[in-house]
Structures are given as C-alpha cells and as structure tokens.
Motif scaffolding. Structure first.
Motif, PDB file in Angstrom:
ATOM      1  N   LYS A  37     -25.311  -2.752  60.875  1.00  0.00           N
ATOM      2  CA  LYS A  37     -25.703  -2.132  62.562  1.00  0.00           C
ATOM      3  C   LYS A  37     -27.431  -1.501  62.382  1.00  0.00           C
ATOM      4  CE  LYS A  37     -22.393  -3.666  65.799  1.00  0.00           C
ATOM      5  NZ  LYS A  37     -21.717  -2.833  66.762  1.00  0.00           N
ATOM      6  N   ASN A  38     -27.227  -0.634  61.354  1.00  0.00           N
ATOM      7  CA  ASN A  38     -28.062   0.354  60.888  1.00  0.00           C
ATOM      8  C   ASN A  38     -28.612   0.683  59.246  1.00  0.00           C
ATOM      9  OD1 ASN A  38     -30.763   1.878  61.933  1.00  0.00           O
ATOM     10  ND2 ASN A  38     -29.701   3.478  62.446  1.00  0.00           N
ATOM     11  N   PRO A  39     -29.316   0.613  58.657  1.00  0.00           N
ATOM     12  CA  PRO A  39     -30.508  -0.441  59.316  1.00  0.00           C
ATOM     13  C   PRO A  39     -30.618  -1.811  59.230  1.00  0.00           C
ATOM     14  CG  PRO A  39     -30.375   0.001  57.210  1.00  0.00           C
ATOM     15  CD  PRO A  39     -29.272   0.305  57.612  1.00  0.00           C
ATOM     16  N   GLY A  40     -29.065  -2.457  58.957  1.00  0.00           N
ATOM     17  CA  GLY A  40     -29.120  -4.012  59.581  1.00  0.00           C
ATOM     18  C   GLY A  40     -28.999  -4.332  57.752  1.00  0.00           C
ATOM     19  N   LEU A  41     -27.467  -5.486  57.866  1.00  0.00           N
ATOM     20  CA  LEU A  41     -26.984  -5.988  56.937  1.00  0.00           C
ATOM     21  C   LEU A  41     -27.545  -6.799  56.584  1.00  0.00           C
ATOM     22  CD1 LEU A  41     -24.812  -7.297  54.622  1.00  0.00           C
ATOM     23  CD2 LEU A  41     -24.218  -8.409  56.612  1.00  0.00           C
ATOM     24  N   ASN A  42     -29.159  -7.475  57.132  1.00  0.00           N
ATOM     25  CA  ASN A  42     -30.362  -7.894  56.091  1.00  0.00           C
ATOM     26  C   ASN A  42     -31.001  -7.309  55.451  1.00  0.00           C
ATOM     27  OD1 ASN A  42     -30.678  -6.781  58.288  1.00  0.00           O
ATOM     28  ND2 ASN A  42     -32.455  -8.413  59.231  1.00  0.00           N
ATOM     29  N   ARG A  43     -31.643  -6.065  55.514  1.00  0.00           N
ATOM     30  CA  ARG A  43     -32.057  -5.647  55.134  1.00  0.00           C
ATOM     31  C   ARG A  43     -31.310  -5.478  53.721  1.00  0.00           C
ATOM     32  NH1 ARG A  43     -36.373  -2.567  56.625  1.00  0.00           N
ATOM     33  NH2 ARG A  43     -36.988  -3.252  58.607  1.00  0.00           N
ATOM     34  N   SER A  44     -30.323  -4.511  53.876  1.00  0.00           N
ATOM     35  CA  SER A  44     -30.098  -4.382  52.625  1.00  0.00           C
ATOM     36  C   SER A  44     -29.247  -5.591  52.028  1.00  0.00           C
ATOM     37  CB  SER A  44     -27.704  -3.768  53.391  1.00  0.00           C
ATOM     38  OG  SER A  44     -27.457  -3.782  52.078  1.00  0.00           O
ATOM     39  N   ILE A  45     -28.847  -6.835  52.332  1.00  0.00           N
ATOM     40  CA  ILE A  45     -28.939  -7.753  51.422  1.00  0.00           C
ATOM     41  C   ILE A  45     -30.808  -8.170  50.442  1.00  0.00           C
ATOM     42  CG2 ILE A  45     -28.713 -10.125  50.934  1.00  0.00           C
ATOM     43  CD1 ILE A  45     -26.270 -10.380  52.834  1.00  0.00           C
ATOM     44  N   LEU A  46     -31.347  -7.244  51.688  1.00  0.00           N
ATOM     45  CA  LEU A  46     -32.744  -8.440  50.818  1.00  0.00           C
ATOM     46  C   LEU A  46     -33.829  -6.795  50.161  1.00  0.00           C
ATOM     47  CD1 LEU A  46     -35.995  -9.449  51.156  1.00  0.00           C
ATOM     48  CD2 LEU A  46     -36.090  -7.736  53.229  1.00  0.00           C
ATOM     49  N   GLY A  47     -32.880  -6.104  50.191  1.00  0.00           N
ATOM     50  CA  GLY A  47     -32.908  -4.475  49.345  1.00  0.00           C
ATOM     51  C   GLY A  47     -32.183  -4.953  47.665  1.00  0.00           C
ATOM     52  N   ASP A  48     -31.324  -5.419  47.449  1.00  0.00           N
ATOM     53  CA  ASP A  48     -30.728  -6.129  46.767  1.00  0.00           C
ATOM     54  C   ASP A  48     -31.425  -6.814  46.104  1.00  0.00           C
ATOM     55  OD1 ASP A  48     -28.409  -5.977  44.575  1.00  0.00           O
ATOM     56  OD2 ASP A  48     -26.664  -6.284  46.249  1.00  0.00           O
ATOM     57  N   GLY A  49     -31.931  -8.444  46.486  1.00  0.00           N
ATOM     58  CA  GLY A  49     -32.446  -9.464  46.251  1.00  0.00           C
ATOM     59  C   GLY A  49     -33.776  -9.144  45.364  1.00  0.00           C
ATOM     60  N   VAL A  50     -34.367  -8.088  46.082  1.00  0.00           N
ATOM     61  CA  VAL A  50     -35.533  -7.177  45.800  1.00  0.00           C
ATOM     62  C   VAL A  50     -35.196  -6.748  44.139  1.00  0.00           C
ATOM     63  CG1 VAL A  50     -37.415  -6.334  46.182  1.00  0.00           C
ATOM     64  CG2 VAL A  50     -37.120  -7.841  47.143  1.00  0.00           C
ATOM     65  N   ALA A  51     -34.339  -5.771  44.214  1.00  0.00           N
ATOM     66  CA  ALA A  51     -33.817  -5.092  42.624  1.00  0.00           C
ATOM     67  C   ALA A  51     -33.919  -5.976  42.190  1.00  0.00           C
ATOM     68  CB  ALA A  51     -32.406  -4.743  43.622  1.00  0.00           C
ATOM     69  N   THR A  52     -32.841  -7.471  42.470  1.00  0.00           N
ATOM     70  CA  THR A  52     -32.524  -8.318  40.979  1.00  0.00           C
ATOM     71  C   THR A  52     -34.064  -8.948  40.775  1.00  0.00           C
ATOM     72  OG1 THR A  52     -30.854  -8.927  42.186  1.00  0.00           O
ATOM     73  CG2 THR A  52     -31.873 -10.351  41.540  1.00  0.00           C
ATOM     74  N   ILE A  53     -34.198  -9.200  41.330  1.00  0.00           N
ATOM     75  CA  ILE A  53     -35.830 -10.489  41.446  1.00  0.00           C
ATOM     76  C   ILE A  53     -37.098  -8.895  40.801  1.00  0.00           C
ATOM     77  CG2 ILE A  53     -37.932 -10.603  42.154  1.00  0.00           C
ATOM     78  CD1 ILE A  53     -36.717 -12.243  44.825  1.00  0.00           C
TER      79      ILE A  53
END
Length: 461
Positions: A285-301
C-alpha cells in the motif's frame, strides 16, 4: 505486525562504523548468489555486481526510500539467457532483458489503474507453481554437466571434478541445515569457499589470473600506478556502442525471455509480502506495489544497458533484515555502493574467474532443485486441489511441455520452446477452461499482508 523491537528504523541513519559493517553484511549475504548467475550464463561477474548496485539505488529512489530491499541477479532468467546467448549472443540476451524490464513497467501501470486482482485471473497458483518447477528442472542438466565433466568438454567424465562438486554440495547443505544466526544466511558463499579450498587441494584451480593481477599490482612503482592496477573498468556491454540493438533483435528473443518476467513478477510480489511482515509495514500500500514493481523493472533495464543479468529482490537480504531487525534503507544503499566498488576491483574479478565449474556445479545442484521445490511449495501453500481435473490438466501440460522441451516453429529462425511455450499454454488453458475459481487455491497468493503502517524511527543509532 512485527512483534520484535526495531533495531534501526527504515529511514534511520546509523553511525558511520556501524553503517559500514551492516552494509558489508548485506553485501556478503547476496554475493554468492549474485556472482553465480553471470558465472553460469557467461556474463561478467564484475558487471553483475555493478549493475546490482546501481539497480538497487534506482529501486530505493523509485520507492521513495521506503522499502529496504536489495536487488541482485535473478536465477529465473538463467535458462532464457543461456538459450538466447546460444543463438543470438550476449547482446541478444541484453535485448531480452530490456524487454522483460518493459513488462515490469507495463504491469506497474496496470496495477496503478486497475489494482492487483486482475493478476490472479491470469496467474493463479496452478499456472505459476508448475512454471517455476519447470525453470528449476530445466536447469538440472546444466548443474550435473558442470559437476561431472571436464570444463568445456561434456563428453569426458572426471571423478575429481565430481568429487569436488559433491564436497561443495555437502558443505552447502551442512551450512543450510546447521548454521545459525548470520551464518545461516551465507550457505551459498560458505559452500563456494569450502569447495574452492577443496578444489585447490585437488589441483583443479587455475590461479594464473590471480597471480597476474598480484604481479601487476606489486610491480607498480608509484601509488598512482598501484591504484590504476587495482581498479579496472568492468567489461560493460553497452548498446549502440558495442552492438546495434536493431540488427540483433529477433522475435525469438521476445518469446524466450519475456514470459519469464511474468514469473519473476509473481516472485517479486511474494517477496514484498514477506518483507512487509518482517518490517511491520504494508509496502503493497505504501509506497505501493506499482512503485516496487516499477523499481524492479528499471533496475533490470539499467542492467541490460551495462551487460548484466536481470535484477530481482533477494530473499537472502530479507533474511538479514529478519534476523538483525536493521531495516534502514541507508544500510541497503551502502551495500549497493560496496557492490559497485568491488565491481571495479580487478582482483575480485580474477578470484571469481578462478572458481572451478565443478564448485559452481555442486552449489547449483542444490540451488536449481530449490527453485523447483519453491514452485511445489507455492502449490502447497495455496492449497491447490489436484483432485480437480482442471488443475491436474493445467499443471500436467505445463510440466511435460516445459521439461520435455516442446517447440513450435513459427517461422524460419523463430521458435517458441521449453518454459516459454509451457507458460503461454498454461495461461491459455487457465483462461479457456471452465470453473476458474477452482484454480485459485486458498486465494492468498496476491492477498495483501495484514500489517499496519508504523512510524519510522529517527536519529542516529
């Protein structure tokens, strides 16, 4: 909610000596697993360390410094990287990694707009569990080949190499079962060190690279020369500088690597649930699963831009958090900085490169089996009923297609095979067969953890 008292809060900055020690502890926890992935896939361990560090820092930034998670090399991508590298080279694997990162971004956007429930319809436990099993079993032959045969020649059996692999495996198992406290988080690293020592006694370790590095360092006449000899630029593989993405791109890369992103996203969600319970905050909920997944994706990129393996949140480091109750994102950030630092130290690369394949094969026997077992555990934890024909059909088809190596040739040079094909067919079967609710198990795979948001500590420890 976390019942034990927090030692260092999420946004708390420890005093410098303690800060450095705690960050090094996280580095050691992830080190063995993170270097194993590039070792197996032919990538550079130094680049993997650097990309892991930068990816973690990016993750912390995107999650607004609220989730104390370290990102390291993803085991789930070992198989697709090897497959793509065999036909399209390392550059092709980097393109696949980049595309997988984009999938993370897409999933993050969809979660932002629609929430999480839709994921359950596409990826119930009866699909994800068998796919994870296929990933582990698909790598089994790789581990055995590394353990039994002479390096580079899979036709010549070596009793010495197999003995080294078994000793390494034995040390790793003993560490996993009997070690307590912080040592219980380092069975992979300890197994590698123990296996390396035994391999030295058997005369199968090539130390020429280490000797050459040491000779180069000690032969320098000035401090500047020594520093230049110690610190070396990793062998980055940068798009548009070292290869043309357009000329390397192939749809086969897409079909081999992108489906694995779906699996690792599911694992990421599981890690966030565990981490939420450990720390006592609802990170979904905070900061949110969407931010967490986005952070993982940016790290992979970011990793794909450097020539490193895809990144993912690490269970080893979550274990460190659980034992130490040190949840500071600054400690995690310090570990990331240390990883980048060691990536530029030439001696570390030489030492990693000298590890015999038999040692890594011994560790891999346990690790790859653990991957397969984690898929089985997902089925058990979610109470998937295989008395239901629907569940039995889906899991059976995924397992046989994935392990058997089935393949569909779409066009000349474009094939969908193995795990990718198994995952696609599994998702399709789940969507078209009736009674979808019977594949949800207990429905807890994407259930948000029952934890409360706690105020962060402040001040120096």
């Amino acid at each position: 909610m976390q019942s034990k008292e927090t030692a260092v809060g999420v946004r708390e900055i420890p005093k410098l000596p303690k800060w450095l020690a705690l960050s090094l502890q996280h580095l050691f926890a992830m080190f063995g697993a993170t270097i194993l992935v590039p070792f197996l896939t032919g990538l550079s361990p130094a680049v993997a360390l650097v990309s892991s560090g930068f990816g973690t820092l990016a993750y912390l930034l995107i999650t607004r410094g609220r989730i104390p998670a370290y990102l390291g090399s993803s085991f789930a991508f070992i198989y697709p990287i090897m497959e793509v590298s065999n036909t399209h080279g390392i550059a092709g694997a980097m393109i696949g990694s980049f595309l997988a990162g984009l999938v993370y971004g897409l999933i993050s956007l969809l979660i932002t707009v629609f929430g999480m429930k839709w994921l359950m319809n596409i990826l119930p436990p009866v699909v994800v569990g068998p796919v994870i099993i296929v990933i582990g079993l698909g790598l089994a032959s790789t581990a055995i080949d590394m353990a039994m045969y002479l390096p580079g020649d899979e036709q010549v059996y070596s009793a010495t190499h197999f003995m080294v692999a078994l000793v390494t495996l034995g040390i790793t198992i003993l560490g996993t079962v009997f070690f307590r406290g912080f040592l219980s988080l380092l069975p992979i690293l300890i197994g590698i060190l123990g296996g390396y020592a035994f391999a030295l006694s058997q005369g199968i370790v090539d130390t020429s690279g280490i000797v050459a590095e040491w000779t180069n360092i000690t032969s320098q006449a000035s401090i500047g020369g020594v520093l230049q000899a110690v610190f070396q630029m990793p062998e980055f593989l940068i798009p548009f500088r070292d290869f043309s993405p357009v000329s390397v791109f192939s749809w086969e890369i897409v079909f081999i690597m992108v489906p694995f992103a779906v699996v690792t996203i599911t694992e990421h969600i599981g890690d966030q649930m565990v981490l939420s319970k450990v720390v006592g905050r609802n990170f979904l909920k905070n900061p949110g699963l969407n931010r967490s997944i986005l952070g993982d994706g940016v790290a992979t990129i970011m990793s794909s831009f450097l020539g490193g393996p895809p990144n993912t949140t690490y269970g080893e480091n979550i274990g460190v958090l659980a034992i130490t109750r040190v949840y500071s994102v600054f400690v995690i950030g310090g570990a990331a900085v240390f990883a980048i630092f060691f990536g530029f130290v030439g001696m570390s690369t030489a030492i990693i490169g000298s590890i015999p394949s038999a040692v890594m094969g011994g560790v891999s026997i346990l690790l790859f089996g653990t991957i397969a077992s984690s898929g089985l555990r997902m089925l058990i934890d979610n109470q998937v009923d295989f008395g239901e024909k629907r569940n039995l059909i889906i899991s059976s088809v995924i397992l046989v297609i994935g392990v058997g190596g089935a393949m569909i040739q779409v066009t000349e040079g474009l094939e969908i095979q193995g795990m990718a094909l198994a995952a696609i067919i599994g998702v399709i079967l789940n969507l078209i067969l009736p009674d979808k609710e019977k594949s949800q198990g207990n429905g807890r795979m994407f259930e948000e953890p029952d934890v409360e948001e706690q105020p962060s500590n402040s001040g120096a420890a």
